[in-house]
Every structure is written in structure tokens, then in C-alpha cells.
Design an enzyme around this catalytic site. Structure first.
Site, PDB file in Angstrom:
ATOM      1  N   ASP A   1      -9.734  -3.942  -5.434  1.00 14.18           N
ATOM      2  CA  ASP A   1      -9.157  -3.078  -4.405  1.00 14.18           C
ATOM      3  C   ASP A   1      -9.788  -1.688  -4.491  1.00 14.18           C
ATOM      4  O   ASP A   1      -9.727  -1.030  -5.530  1.00 14.18           O
ATOM      5  CB  ASP A   1      -7.647  -2.977  -4.621  1.00 14.18           C
ATOM      6  CG  ASP A   1      -6.912  -2.386  -3.430  1.00 14.18           C
ATOM      7  OD1 ASP A   1      -7.552  -1.682  -2.633  1.00 14.18           O
ATOM      8  OD2 ASP A   1      -5.702  -2.632  -3.313  1.00 14.18           O
TER       9      ASP A   1
ATOM     10  N   SER B   1       0.844  -1.188   0.000  1.00 10.00           N
ATOM     11  CA  SER B   1       0.000   0.000   0.000  1.00 10.00           C
ATOM     12  C   SER B   1       0.880   1.238   0.000  1.00 10.00           C
ATOM     13  O   SER B   1       1.657   1.448  -0.926  1.00 10.00           O
ATOM     14  CB  SER B   1      -0.971  -0.046   1.174  1.00 10.00           C
ATOM     15  OG  SER B   1      -2.007   0.876   1.016  1.00 10.00           O
TER      16      SER B   1
ATOM     17  N   HIS C   1      -7.925  -5.142  -1.317  1.00 10.87           N
ATOM     18  CA  HIS C   1      -6.693  -4.604  -0.776  1.00 10.87           C
ATOM     19  C   HIS C   1      -5.940  -5.614   0.085  1.00 10.87           C
ATOM     20  O   HIS C   1      -4.708  -5.623   0.100  1.00 10.87           O
ATOM     21  CB  HIS C   1      -7.025  -3.360   0.060  1.00 10.87           C
ATOM     22  CG  HIS C   1      -5.858  -2.473   0.325  1.00 10.87           C
ATOM     23  ND1 HIS C   1      -5.163  -1.838  -0.689  1.00 10.87           N
ATOM     24  CD2 HIS C   1      -5.250  -2.093   1.483  1.00 10.87           C
ATOM     25  CE1 HIS C   1      -4.196  -1.105  -0.167  1.00 10.87           C
ATOM     26  NE2 HIS C   1      -4.220  -1.247   1.148  1.00 10.87           N
TER      27      HIS C   1
END
Length: 699
Positions: free
Chosen positions: A626, A541, A661
Site C-alpha cells: 500500500d 483508509s 490500498h
């Protein structure tokens, strides 16, 4: 690149079509050849992602035996049939358990004692049948323990559907609520509930009130947050006395409260939002305890009467301190638990409300992590907490706040004969380019020599004030037992060394995050821990942004890189207000509509700074669904790297076509993803047992 571990047949990597898109702001033109990969409904986009997946699978085919070996090692360390430590709430003991062969937990309880008959509240395995992805968001029992509210996500997009279950009859209420988020609260009447809904950008922006005995169509909108920089959440104090409506941007807070005994009443404001001021609320007796950074960068603790909680009545309980970061407090009937960070490490203090006497808990290792556990009861002298370190598995303790005695309730089992005495952890300090000392947590198997010949796996994050925990991972033993040293760089942008540590790694200081990480890598090499040709790095991320930035700055420093759902197209993403990573992110990175921030962000944005030069071996992971880092960021980055890089090193893009995610949802699929990553890492470091020769076509 060494070509001793590639398939014998020539492989041509997928080449994404170039369709130039001109992006102009501040009289500056950026030409994005791969902007079109945002078109999720375009069959050409899906075909490209699938082609990359096929290429990745073929390129990793020679590691399949290693992947299976790693998967089996990791699985064999897990006690598949296991039980969480039950926690008490009134007459009930709640816990979850897992069964061998089943991917998800089963949520249960017992009434009256641990010897009572088990009642299964929810079997996630049954609910997940027929779904490639399945995740539970909310899971909350009503105050009278007769009803269960739970929410599910079946795509990974983090948009949850809420359900209500009658625990007496095991019957679901007919109606469900779509597009909800993680937070939820029960009114004390056991009928009124509060839930949050998300907008098109997946921002929780509305608070709704629902009564279980009326149609959902008649639900009442309690609050709508129109400022796109703010998220909305709802919760309940441990005292069960108040429901809290919390509004927050990255740097500003606002809290409203409502008596839980009067759930149809009106929320009252504690203090209106003031730009840059954050505060959290804890309730005890006739007072609210407020943790705030108001004129206190490392936060301070205030107290105010519930009857008149405005800022004029705030009284200082713990003043601001330059060397201690106040993380927050937790109130029980007789004790206040105070969580802080000092010298980079977490600390816990306990204070008696009546006398003011206090003491500090101690922990035995040089680097570790401590978390508050499940403590739903207010009238108790027992604090449950979890302790872990790079060496110690997650350990649940019950701590008597009167006698200071701690009882180990459970240490997560590590099967297969794990011997912690065979490993060593240390807390090191590297010197950044501006002279700042940057902490490193490190673990290795005893007996290694600091001769520069050890493979080393370095990770970091460095954003949003998140302090990277030095926590145990049984999976990591598969690396340590192969001689890999593991390290965490506690770089600026996190809060390990206090709130200033965060402030000095954001906005126009963001590059400190990247140069700190590079300094940690250089320090580990200089001290003989490893060498650049044996150094692998990873981040996910915003940590994926870190990976993209450091390989642009110093591609020569690293052998292999794993970037998970990497936030790499920074300028374009946070200019697009239709996406989740936009307006609220301006308080973290800056608003690129301001030319000063635009120029600065553009100067480090990984996608915008890919150049024609050599890059390390790269594995880039993405999730098609995501909602935080859209799949097209890693896809575009891969396409541009493949176009421009001048080396013949490995570049792989792996997109999970049915997740978001967090990757795969079930524990077995998640282990397989980890085994895949570790196989890539070991293979690239020359530690893979399955060696084949191959050549690669193209650059």
C-alpha cells in the site's frame, strides 16, 4: 467477551517486540514502541506480519464453512459471463466483457455496428498470468483508433509501466515507460502522447511528451511541479480540441491548456494558482467554462473566451447559491449538463446553449447516486448516465437531451431471484452534539421490527469532501437477508450537504466527523433500529481513521469493527515528507509543524490515543504494498492495541502480502476478501452458523 465462538485450543496472539523510539516536536515527546515495524526489508517485520496472518487464519478457522457459503452466495448473484454497455466513438463501439472462471475483464470493440465482428483489444487475464496482483491504470485508444496506450501495476504500489500496442498488427512497441501514473492524453496527430511520472513518494510531479517514432530516452519534460503539496495530471477535453495540464493541492488549482492539433506547442496558463481557489475547465466552441469556488464556497460557473481566458474576462453563468453545491458541468455540442447537490442528494440539470432553456432530471427514491457514464462524443444529443440506489442495481441509461426520454440500456443482473420489493430504504436525520442534522441512508429487509434487537452494520468516511454514495451492492444481500440493517452515516468531512459540510469536518473541526458518526450510532439505537451489542461498524483508509477515533472515544457503543487499510498513525505519517500521505495532506488535516495543529491532530490520532481500556472486536486489514496508507500503520495500531487493551475481545490483523490500498485485484479474490469480512461480522454478531467453543490466552 463471549467465548462461545473461539477455537477450543488456547491461542496466544503474536506479540510485537517493543523497541522504543523517541519522537520529539514542540517540546513534546511521543514514545513509539513499534516504530521499527516500518522496516519493510527487516525479516523480523515480515515474520511478525506473517505470524499475525497465521493467528488470524486460526482464529477464523471456525468460520471457514461460513466464508465459503458467503462466497458462493455472492458469486451466485453475479452473471459471470457478462457484457458492459457498448459506447460509441466515431465508427467504433467499445465495451468490456467477462467470462466465467476468469478474474479480469476483456476489452473489445466492433466497427460499424454491434453486429460486426468482435476485435479484442486487450485480454487482462492473459496479461495477469503469473502475477499475484494485476491492475490496469491507463487504457486509451488513439484518435484514429489504430493504437492503444495502456499501463499496468503488478504489485499494488500504484507505479505503472506504460505500453503501446499497434491495433492493426497486434504488435507491441519495443519500448515501455516505467513509474507512470493514472493520467494520459493523446495528441491529435496520433503520434504524440503526454504522460505523468511519479516521484519517490508516489506523487505525480512531471508531465512528459513522447513521440512514438523516437526513443523514450529523447522524451521531453514539459513540466515539473516542485511544490510537494501539488499533484499533476493531464487530460483532454471532450471536444478533442485541448489538452489540459491540471495542477492541484487539496484546496488550490492551476490549469494550463494546449491545442491538441499542435501537441509540440507550449502550454498556456489560464489562471495562476491562488491559495484556496479551485477551478476546473470544460471547453465549448470559443469558450472555456470554469467551475470555481472563487468567492463562492459552494462554487459557481463562469465563462471566458479561449482567446483570452484570464480571470479578468470571466463572466458569471451560474452564480453562487448558499443552498446548492455545484459539483461540475459537462459540455456537449448543443447542451450543458449541470451536476449539483441539493438537500444532501445529487441533482442533474440540462441546459440548451442556444436558448438557455433548461430542465431538471428526476429520480424516484429517497436516497440514491447518479454518475455520468461514458460520453466520449461531443456532437451528440444523448447523455449516458448511471443510476443506482441501496435497492436498485447499477443501471445504465441513455437520455435524449432534446426529448427528455430515457432508455434503460442495462441494469446489472442480480441472479438468484433478487426481489427489490422485499427491501426498504430511507433517508433519516440524526442530531449531532452541536445540533446539526446529519443524514443517514438506511436499507433493511421489510418486516423487521424497531425493537432494538436488529443487528446493524454502519459505515462512513467523512474526509476529503467525498460524498459517500448510496449505491447498490449485491454482496450486501448476504447481510440483509440475515436480518442485518445497513446504514451509511453522511458525516461532516464529506460534501453531502454542501461545501461547508466538508469545511466543518477538516482542519481544527475534524472531530465533528467522529462525533457525527457517534451521534448517528446513538440515534439508530435510540430509534430502536439496533442496540450497541448488535452494532458493527466499518470504514477504510480515512474511514479507517474514523474507526480508530470512534472506538477510542466510545468503545462501549460498538460490538465489532472492520477497519480497512486504516490511516491511524496521523501525526507521525504527515510529518514524514518522504511518504505520499504528507505534504499534500496538510491542506486536509493541517500542518503538525504548527503547534496548534500538532496538538489538535495528536488529540484524535487513533494510534496516539490507544488506552488501557476495553475495546470492541476488531478486524484490521492492511496491504503490504500500500502506497497510500503504509502497512505499518495498521500493524503498529494492532500491536499497541494488543499491548494495552484490557478486554478479551477478538483483535485480528490481516495483511495482504501481495497487494496495495485496494486489496486483491481479481474479482474472485476480491469476493473472498469480502466473504472473510462478512464472516467476521456475522460471527461477532452471533449470526454465524458454524459455532465452536474456545478460549483465548492473554488479555
Amino acid at each position: 467477551m463471549s467465548q462461545d465462538r473461539l477455537p477450543q485450543n488456547k491461542l496466544t496472539p503474536p506479540i510485537a517486540a517493543k523497541k522504543p523510539q523517541s519522537l520529539i516536536l514542540h517540546n513534546d515527546e511521543r514514545v513509539d514502541n513499534y516504530y521499527w515495524l516500518r522496516e519493510k526489508e527487516n525479516s523480523e517485520v515480515i515474520a511478525y506480519l506473517e505470524a499475525e496472518n497465521s493467528y488470524t487464519q486460526t482464529m477464523m478457522q471456525h468460520t471457514e464453512v461460513l466464508q465459503e457459503k458467503l462466497y458462493k452466495e455472492m458469486l451466485d448473484r453475479i452473471q459471470e459471463t457478462d457484457l458492459s454497455v457498448p459506447y460509441r466513438k466515431d465508427e467504433y463501439y467499445y465495451y468490456s466483457r467477462t467470462e466465467a472462471g476468469k478474474a479480469y475483464p476483456i476489452y473489445c470493440r466492433k466497427k460499424g455496428g454491434l453486429d460486426a465482428a468482435e476485435e479484442i483489444l486487450l485480454d487482462q487475464n492473459q496479461l495477469a498470468e503469473g502475477h499475484e496482483f494485476f491492475n490496469i491504470g491507463v487504457l486509451q485508444v488513439s484518435p484514429n483508433h489504430q493504437l492503444l496506450a495502456y499501463s499496468v501495476d503488478t504489485s499494488g504500489a500504484e507505479r505503472y509501466t506504460m505500453y503501446f500496442l499497434d491495433l492493426n498488427t497486434s504488435q507491441l512497441y519495443e519500448q515501455s515507460i516505467e513509474d507512470t501514473y493514472y493520467s494520459f492524453a493523446w495528441g491529435n496527430d496520433n503520434c504524440t502522447v503526454f504522460y505523468t511520472k511519479v516521484d519517490d513518494a508516489n506523487r505525480p510531479f512531471q508531465l512528459w511528451r513522447h513521440s512514438l517514432d523516437v526513443p523514450i530516452a529523447e522524451d521531453i519534460l514539459v513540466y515539473e511541479e516542485t511544490d510537494e503539496a501539488f499533484h499533476l495530471s493531464v487530460g483532454k477535453t471532450r471536444s478533442q480540441a485541448y489538452i489540459l495540464l491540471e495542477l492541484g493541492s487539496m484546496i488550490t488549482s492551476e490549469v494550463h491548456y494546449l491545442a491538441a492539433n499542435n501537441p509540440t506547442g507550449d502550454f498556456q496558463l489560464i489562471h495562476p494558482r491562488t491559495d484556496g481557489m479551485e477551478y476546473d475547465i470544460e471547453h465549448h466552441s470559443d469558450n472555456f467554462y470554469i467551475t470555481t469556488n472563487d468567492e463562492a464556497i459552494n462554487f459557481k460557473l463562469m465563462k471566458t473566451p479561449v482567446s483570452s481566458p484570464t480571470k479578468d474576462n470571466w463572466e458569471t453563468i451560474i452564480p453562487h447559491r448558499e443552498d446548492i453545491f455545484l459539483l461540475g458541468v459537462s459540455a456537449f455540442s448543443e447542451h450543458l449538463v449541470i451536476y449539483e447537490r441539493r438537500n444532501g442528494l445529487p441533482t442533474v440539470r440540462v441546459q440548451k446553449f442556444v436558448t438557455g432553456e433548461e430542465y431538471e432530471m428526476t429520480f424516484p427514491e429517497p436516497t440514491y447516486a447518479v454518475y455520468e457514464g461514458n460520453n466520449p462524443e461531443f456532437n451528440t444529443k444523448t447523455l449516458r448516465f448511471s443510476y443506482t440506489s441501496l435497492i436498485t442495481p447499477d443501471s445504465v441509461f441513455d437520455f435524449d437531451m432534446e426529448t427528455q426520454q430515457r432508455e434503460l440500456k442495462k441494469e446489472t443482473p442480480v441472479l438468484g431471484g433478487y426481489d427489490r420489493t422485499q427491501y426498504q430504504s430511507e433517508w433519516l436525520m440524526a442530531t449531532a452534539e452541536d445540533g446539526v442534522q446529519v443524514p443517514i441512508s438506511i436499507i433493511y429487509k421489510k418486516g423487521i421490527q424497531k425493537n432494538g434487537e436488529n443487528p446493524l452494520f454502519l459505515t462512513g468516511y467523512g474526509s476529503y469532501g467525498y460524498s459517500y454514495p448510496a449505491a447498490f451492492s449485491s454482496n450486501r444481500l448476504s447481510l440483509l437477508d440475515r436480518g442485518v440493517v445497513f446504514a451509511i452515516a453522511h458525516i461532516r468531512g464529506g460534501s453531502e450537504m454542501g461545501r461547508k459540510w466538508y469545511e466543518n469536518g477538516k482542519f481544527l473541526h475534524k472531530k465533528n466527523t467522529f462525533t457525527d458518526f457517534i451521534a448517528c450510532a446513538e440515534y439508530l439505537i435510540a430509534q430502536g433500529w439496533t442496540h450497541s451489542y448488535l452494532l458493527a461498524i466499518s470504514g477504510g483508509s480515512a474511514g479507517g481513521l474514523l474507526m480508530g477515533a470512534v472506538v477510542n472515544l466510545r468503545p462501549d457503543l460498538f460490538k465489532a469493527v472492520i477497519a480497512d487499510v486504516p490511516f491511524v498513525d496521523v501525526v507521525t505519517t504527515i510529518l514524514d515528507t518522504s511518504l505520499p500521505l504528507t505534504t499534500i495532506e496538510w491542506d486536509e488535516w493541517g500542518n503538525p509543524n504548527d503547534k496548534v495543529y500538532y496538538d489538535y491532530i495528536k488529540s484524535y490520532s487513533p494510534y496516539d490515543n490507544v488506552e488501557a481500556k476495553e475495546y470492541p472486536d476488531l478486524l484490521i486489514n492492511a496491504g503490504l504494498n500500500d502506497s497510500r496508507v503504509q502497512y505499518w500503520e495498521p500493524a503498529k495500531w494492532t500491536a499497541k492495541l494488543r499491548e494495552l487493551k484490557t478486554d478479551r475481545n477478538v483483535l485480528l490483523l490481516k495483511t495482504n502480502m501481495g497487494a496495495g490500498h485496494g486489496g486483491a485485484s481479481g474479482r474472485y479474490e476480491s469476493l473472498k476478501e469480502t466473504a472473510f469480512d462478512y464472516a467476521f461480522l456475522l460471527d461477532r454478531l452471533g449470526l454465524g452458523s458454524q459455532v465452536k467453543h474456545f478460549t483465548i490466552d492473554g488479555k
